[in-house]
Design a protein around this motif. Structure first.
Motif, PDB file in Angstrom:
ATOM      1  N   ILE A  30       3.684 -19.392  91.797  1.00 20.18           N
ATOM      2  CA  ILE A  30       5.028 -19.107  92.296  1.00 20.18           C
ATOM      3  C   ILE A  30       6.070 -19.788  91.410  1.00 20.18           C
ATOM      4  N   CYS A  31       5.770 -20.997  90.969  1.00 21.46           N
ATOM      5  CA  CYS A  31       6.713 -21.757  90.156  1.00 21.46           C
ATOM      6  C   CYS A  31       6.781 -21.279  88.705  1.00 21.46           C
ATOM      7  N   ALA A  32       5.740 -20.620  88.236  1.00 22.63           N
ATOM      8  CA  ALA A  32       5.688 -20.178  86.841  1.00 22.63           C
ATOM      9  C   ALA A  32       6.628 -19.000  86.608  1.00 22.63           C
ATOM     10  N   LYS A  33       6.888 -18.734  85.350  1.00 24.52           N
ATOM     11  CA  LYS A  33       7.697 -17.596  84.966  1.00 24.52           C
ATOM     12  C   LYS A  33       6.964 -16.319  85.406  1.00 24.52           C
ATOM     13  N   PRO A  34       7.670 -15.377  86.030  1.00 25.07           N
ATOM     14  CA  PRO A  34       7.013 -14.159  86.519  1.00 25.07           C
ATOM     15  C   PRO A  34       6.328 -13.376  85.398  1.00 25.07           C
ATOM     16  N   SER A  35       5.186 -12.776  85.738  1.00 23.09           N
ATOM     17  CA  SER A  35       4.489 -11.931  84.773  1.00 23.09           C
ATOM     18  C   SER A  35       3.897 -10.719  85.487  1.00 23.09           C
ATOM     19  N   GLY A  36       2.915 -10.956  86.349  1.00 23.03           N
ATOM     20  CA  GLY A  36       2.270  -9.857  87.055  1.00 23.03           C
ATOM     21  C   GLY A  36       3.221  -9.076  87.941  1.00 23.03           C
ATOM     22  N   GLU A  37       4.256  -9.740  88.446  1.00 25.27           N
ATOM     23  CA  GLU A  37       5.229  -9.068  89.296  1.00 25.27           C
ATOM     24  C   GLU A  37       5.922  -7.941  88.538  1.00 25.27           C
ATOM     25  N   TYR A  38       6.152  -8.156  87.243  1.00 24.10           N
ATOM     26  CA  TYR A  38       6.767  -7.109  86.435  1.00 24.10           C
ATOM     27  C   TYR A  38       5.858  -5.887  86.355  1.00 24.10           C
ATOM     28  N   ALA A  39       4.577  -6.111  86.191  1.00 25.96           N
ATOM     29  CA  ALA A  39       3.622  -5.008  86.115  1.00 25.96           C
ATOM     30  C   ALA A  39       3.577  -4.249  87.440  1.00 25.96           C
ATOM     31  N   LEU A  40       3.536  -4.981  88.555  1.00 24.82           N
ATOM     32  CA  LEU A  40       3.485  -4.324  89.858  1.00 24.82           C
ATOM     33  C   LEU A  40       4.708  -3.441  90.084  1.00 24.82           C
ATOM     34  N   ASN A  41       5.868  -3.921  89.681  1.00 24.77           N
ATOM     35  CA  ASN A  41       7.088  -3.130  89.849  1.00 24.77           C
ATOM     36  C   ASN A  41       7.067  -1.873  88.993  1.00 24.77           C
ATOM     37  N   ARG A  42       6.407  -1.916  87.854  1.00 22.68           N
ATOM     38  CA  ARG A  42       6.308  -0.742  86.977  1.00 22.68           C
ATOM     39  C   ARG A  42       5.266   0.251  87.499  1.00 22.68           C
ATOM     40  N   LEU A  43       4.237  -0.250  88.184  1.00 20.27           N
ATOM     41  CA  LEU A  43       3.128   0.606  88.611  1.00 20.27           C
ATOM     42  C   LEU A  43       3.268   1.151  90.027  1.00 20.27           C
ATOM     43  N   LEU A  44       3.931   0.403  90.917  1.00 24.19           N
ATOM     44  CA  LEU A  44       3.964   0.764  92.336  1.00 24.19           C
ATOM     45  C   LEU A  44       5.383   1.011  92.839  1.00 24.19           C
ATOM     46  N   THR A  45       5.493   1.882  93.831  1.00 26.01           N
ATOM     47  CA  THR A  45       6.759   2.073  94.528  1.00 26.01           C
ATOM     48  C   THR A  45       6.901   0.926  95.529  1.00 26.01           C
ATOM     49  N   PRO A  46       8.065   0.749  96.148  1.00 27.99           N
ATOM     50  CA  PRO A  46       8.222  -0.332  97.132  1.00 27.99           C
ATOM     51  C   PRO A  46       7.229  -0.282  98.298  1.00 27.99           C
ATOM     52  N   GLN A  47       6.679   0.869  98.619  1.00 30.99           N
ATOM     53  CA  GLN A  47       5.703   0.971  99.707  1.00 30.99           C
ATOM     54  C   GLN A  47       4.275   0.753  99.205  1.00 30.99           C
ATOM     55  N   ALA A  48       4.105   0.315  97.982  1.00 40.04           N
ATOM     56  CA  ALA A  48       2.803   0.051  97.344  1.00 40.04           C
ATOM     57  C   ALA A  48       2.021   1.327  97.046  1.00 40.04           C
TER      58      ALA A  48
END
Length: 163
Positions: A30-48
């Protein structure tokens, strides 16, 4: 806060040392610089839901084995993997074999909820001997029509192992 989250989200984890390790892992992620969150936003819609579902592309892969692993009490079910299995069989793709495994007593985080049977399923997916625990599913598991699920938006995002 992180400890409370681990207690609520992963009640199966009872060992104090394991809880502490998961708490530290989650905290530092959580404290680290975001990484995987960027990928999830590119791959999934807000409803997953997948923005570009792979269900129609997987049957064309030229790989020997494709294995889907699902938790028995996951928020997503094995229908997506079973549909891919049907599509590969219907295409008469002799190159690929699709297997779908269900891990007992596991939710979405199968490797945490039931690491023992998750490990067994991974061995089976890699071509090892069949073992008690993981259930190998066949398309008749849901008795769903062959084309119905694939023609709709793929609503599940399984953990995929390609070897």
């Amino acid at each position: 806060y992180v400890e409370q989250y681990i207690d609520k989200r992963l009640p199966v984890v009872q060992d104090a040392a394991e809880k502490e390790a998961l708490t530290d892992y989650l905290y530092y992620n959580i404290c680290a610089k975001p990484s995987g969150e960027y990928a999830l936003n590119r791959l999934l819609t807000p409803q997953a839901y997948a923005k570009e579902p792979m269900v129609h592309r997987i049957p064309s892969l030229q790989v020997k084995n494709i294995s889907f692993l699902y938790g028995a009490v996951d928020w997503m079910d094995a229908k997506g993997g079973l549909q891919v299995q049907k599509m590969v069989e219907a295409k008469n793709n002799k190159t690929s074999a699709v297997e779908v495994y269900q891990i007992p007593e596991a939710g979405h985080l199968l490797m945490v909820d039931n690491w023992f049977d998750f490990e067994r399923a991974m061995v089976m997916a890699a071509g090892g001997k069949a073992q008690a625990g993981p259930k190998k599913l066949s398309p008749s598991f849901y008795n769903a029509p062959a084309a119905d699920y694939a023609s709709s938006v793929a609503k599940s995002s399984p953990q995929v192992v390609v070897s």
